[in-house]
Design an enzyme around this catalytic site. Structure first.
Site, PDB file in Angstrom:
ATOM      1  N   GLY A  17     -16.263   1.453  -1.823  1.00  0.00           N
ATOM      2  CA  GLY A  17     -15.107   0.735  -1.900  1.00  0.00           C
ATOM      3  C   GLY A  17     -15.033  -0.603  -1.025  1.00  0.00           C
ATOM      4  O   GLY A  17     -13.881  -1.133  -1.217  1.00  0.00           O
ATOM      5  N   TYR A  64     -14.500   3.608   1.398  1.00  0.00           N
ATOM      6  CA  TYR A  64     -15.401   2.855   2.252  1.00  0.00           C
ATOM      7  C   TYR A  64     -15.622   3.329   3.530  1.00  0.00           C
ATOM      8  O   TYR A  64     -16.460   2.733   4.272  1.00  0.00           O
ATOM      9  CB  TYR A  64     -14.833   1.455   2.224  1.00  0.00           C
ATOM     10  CG  TYR A  64     -13.361   1.184   2.761  1.00  0.00           C
ATOM     11  CD1 TYR A  64     -13.073   1.182   3.980  1.00  0.00           C
ATOM     12  CD2 TYR A  64     -12.639   0.777   1.795  1.00  0.00           C
ATOM     13  CE1 TYR A  64     -11.610   0.929   4.386  1.00  0.00           C
ATOM     14  CE2 TYR A  64     -11.152   1.041   1.929  1.00  0.00           C
ATOM     15  CZ  TYR A  64     -10.675   0.956   3.431  1.00  0.00           C
ATOM     16  OH  TYR A  64      -9.376   0.671   3.737  1.00  0.00           O
ATOM     17  N   THR A  71       0.776  -1.283  -0.063  1.00  0.00           N
ATOM     18  CA  THR A  71      -0.032   0.196   0.078  1.00  0.00           C
ATOM     19  C   THR A  71       0.859   0.999   0.217  1.00  0.00           C
ATOM     20  O   THR A  71       2.114   1.190  -0.041  1.00  0.00           O
ATOM     21  CB  THR A  71      -0.984   0.116   1.413  1.00  0.00           C
ATOM     22  OG1 THR A  71      -1.961   1.052   0.960  1.00  0.00           O
ATOM     23  CG2 THR A  71      -0.268   0.125   2.635  1.00  0.00           C
ATOM     24  N   LYS A 131       3.833   1.441  -3.658  1.00  0.00           N
ATOM     25  CA  LYS A 131       3.181   0.834  -4.886  1.00  0.00           C
ATOM     26  C   LYS A 131       3.878   0.847  -6.196  1.00  0.00           C
ATOM     27  O   LYS A 131       4.187   0.085  -6.748  1.00  0.00           O
ATOM     28  CB  LYS A 131       1.861   1.089  -5.190  1.00  0.00           C
ATOM     29  CG  LYS A 131       0.728   0.645  -4.322  1.00  0.00           C
ATOM     30  CD  LYS A 131      -0.661   0.951  -4.723  1.00  0.00           C
ATOM     31  CE  LYS A 131      -1.618   0.242  -3.666  1.00  0.00           C
ATOM     32  NZ  LYS A 131      -3.006   0.190  -4.297  1.00  0.00           N
ATOM     33  N   GLY A 162      -3.231   7.230  -8.814  1.00  0.00           N
ATOM     34  CA  GLY A 162      -2.937   6.028  -9.111  1.00  0.00           C
ATOM     35  C   GLY A 162      -3.942   5.240  -9.124  1.00  0.00           C
ATOM     36  O   GLY A 162      -4.274   4.129  -9.891  1.00  0.00           O
ATOM     37  N   GLY A 170     -10.838  12.110 -10.908  1.00  0.00           N
ATOM     38  CA  GLY A 170      -9.358  12.003 -10.325  1.00  0.00           C
ATOM     39  C   GLY A 170      -8.413  11.417 -11.425  1.00  0.00           C
ATOM     40  O   GLY A 170      -8.746  10.597 -12.352  1.00  0.00           O
ATOM     41  N   ASN A 171      -6.983  11.519 -11.174  1.00  0.00           N
ATOM     42  CA  ASN A 171      -6.188  11.101 -12.262  1.00  0.00           C
ATOM     43  C   ASN A 171      -5.079  10.579 -11.544  1.00  0.00           C
ATOM     44  O   ASN A 171      -3.762  10.906 -11.942  1.00  0.00           O
ATOM     45  CB  ASN A 171      -5.757  12.121 -13.114  1.00  0.00           C
ATOM     46  CG  ASN A 171      -5.418  13.507 -12.579  1.00  0.00           C
ATOM     47  OD1 ASN A 171      -6.518  14.351 -12.686  1.00  0.00           O
ATOM     48  ND2 ASN A 171      -4.122  13.654 -11.912  1.00  0.00           N
TER      49      ASN A 171
END
Length: 315
Positions: A277, A256, A91, A95, A159, A156-157
């Site tokens: 999520g 989430y 995480t 990553k 990861g 959003g752009n």
């Protein structure tokens, strides 16, 4: 019952910094406990009382959180190899940084440019990305449709948006639109796919173009952190912007906590179907466990329920 950990217990885990808030240990250890219980039921009581029988079946595992600072990543991965770690989740912020330390990464992980799952194969580290599988799972099962005539709009752009672009491409969307606030970052996002066959599969747009995109959206995905705890009253879209979302569209938030987010509450008021999520978290975890355990049948509902209980969400 507390799990007995012995010298034969195999190690799985998650690396990140920070990592103490990760929910992965909750769901993975619930699944591993269930699998061991299943084995105990399936073999005789005399055999089940012998710890080595469980170990021989390859189900004596524990999943641990490993807080690893960025400057310690390389030595930590070497240490994992030395102590026989079977595999681990990755995480933030590792990553991308993990990639040069792996012997192999799958084409999927190469396309996204990020690894979230690493396994030990033939004394080498192999990286892949199960976020795509996690993202598309509810769209392939619960909300299955013919996506070839549908439009996806991705907010959003970063990861996470990369995994969503790949997922939408795999599902066969007719149009994929990525929307961001920073033109430079949008251009970097687009240019980073220049050597990929997916380069022509999506378009990028500035936030000001949302009013013309939202009325077309059959799937609207929030990949931004806006609305995440503790800023639970925020949404990436205004009430006015989301008012034009078509009835019956799917609004999908990768967040989430809280459940539901402001974004999903707003979308539901417009008659949209909401996905949060939590299911993506469960399904990417299921995909990772299949790789580590080399086992296809896993207690998905146990993993889902463990997370819901942990978060105080009940059923």
């Amino acid at each position: 019952m507390t799990k007995e950990i012995t010298g034969k217990t195999k190690l799985l885990g998650v690396i990140g910094h920070p990592v103490e808030h990760s929910l992965s240990p909750v769901m993975h250890n619930a699944a591993l406990a269930q699998l061991v219980v299943g084995v105990r039921v399936s073999i005789s009581e005399r055999e089940a009382s012998r710890r080595e029988d469980i170990a021989q079946l390859g189900l004596d595992y524990i999943y641990l959180p490993f807080p690893i600072e960025p400057q310690n990543l390389e030595v930590a991965i070497a240490g994992f190899a030395a102590i026989g770690v079977v595999g681990f989740s990755v995480t933030i912020p590792h990553k991308q940084a993990i990639i040069p330390l792996l012997s192999e990464i799958t084409p999927l992980a190469q396309t996204i440019g990020a690894v979230n799952t690493v396994s030990r194969q033939n004394n080498q580290w192999v990286g892949t990305n199960t976020d795509i599988e996690g993202f598309i799972a509810p769209l392939q099962t619960t909300y299955k449709q013919d996506w070839s005539q549908k439009v996806a709009v991705i907010l959003g752009n970063g990861g996470a948006a990369r995994a969503v672009v790949v997922g939408c491409t795999q599902l066969g969307f007719a149009e994929i639109h990525v929307v961001g606030r920073n033109m430079q970052k949008l251009e970097e996002f687009r240019n980073s796919w220049s050597n990929s066959p997916l380069a022509d599969k999506f378009q990028v747009h500035q936030w000001e173009e949302l009013p013309k995109l939202i009325p077309q959206a059959n799937l609207l995905v929030n990949t931004t952190p806006i609305g995440m705890y503790p800023k639970v009253d925020e949404s990436p879209l205004s009430v006015e912007e989301i008012a034009n979302l078509p009835t019956g569209a799917i609004a999908y938030d990768l967040i989430y906590i809280p459940k539901p987010t402001q974004f999903l509450q707003q979308a539901q008021k417009q008659g949209a179907i909401a996905i949060d999520g939590l299911e993506m978290l469960v399904q990417q975890g299921v995909a990772a466990l299949k790789i580590w355990l080399q086992q296809e049948t896993l207690p998905v509902e146990v993993m889902r329920q463990a997370l819901q209980n942990h978060l105080g969400l009940g059923k």
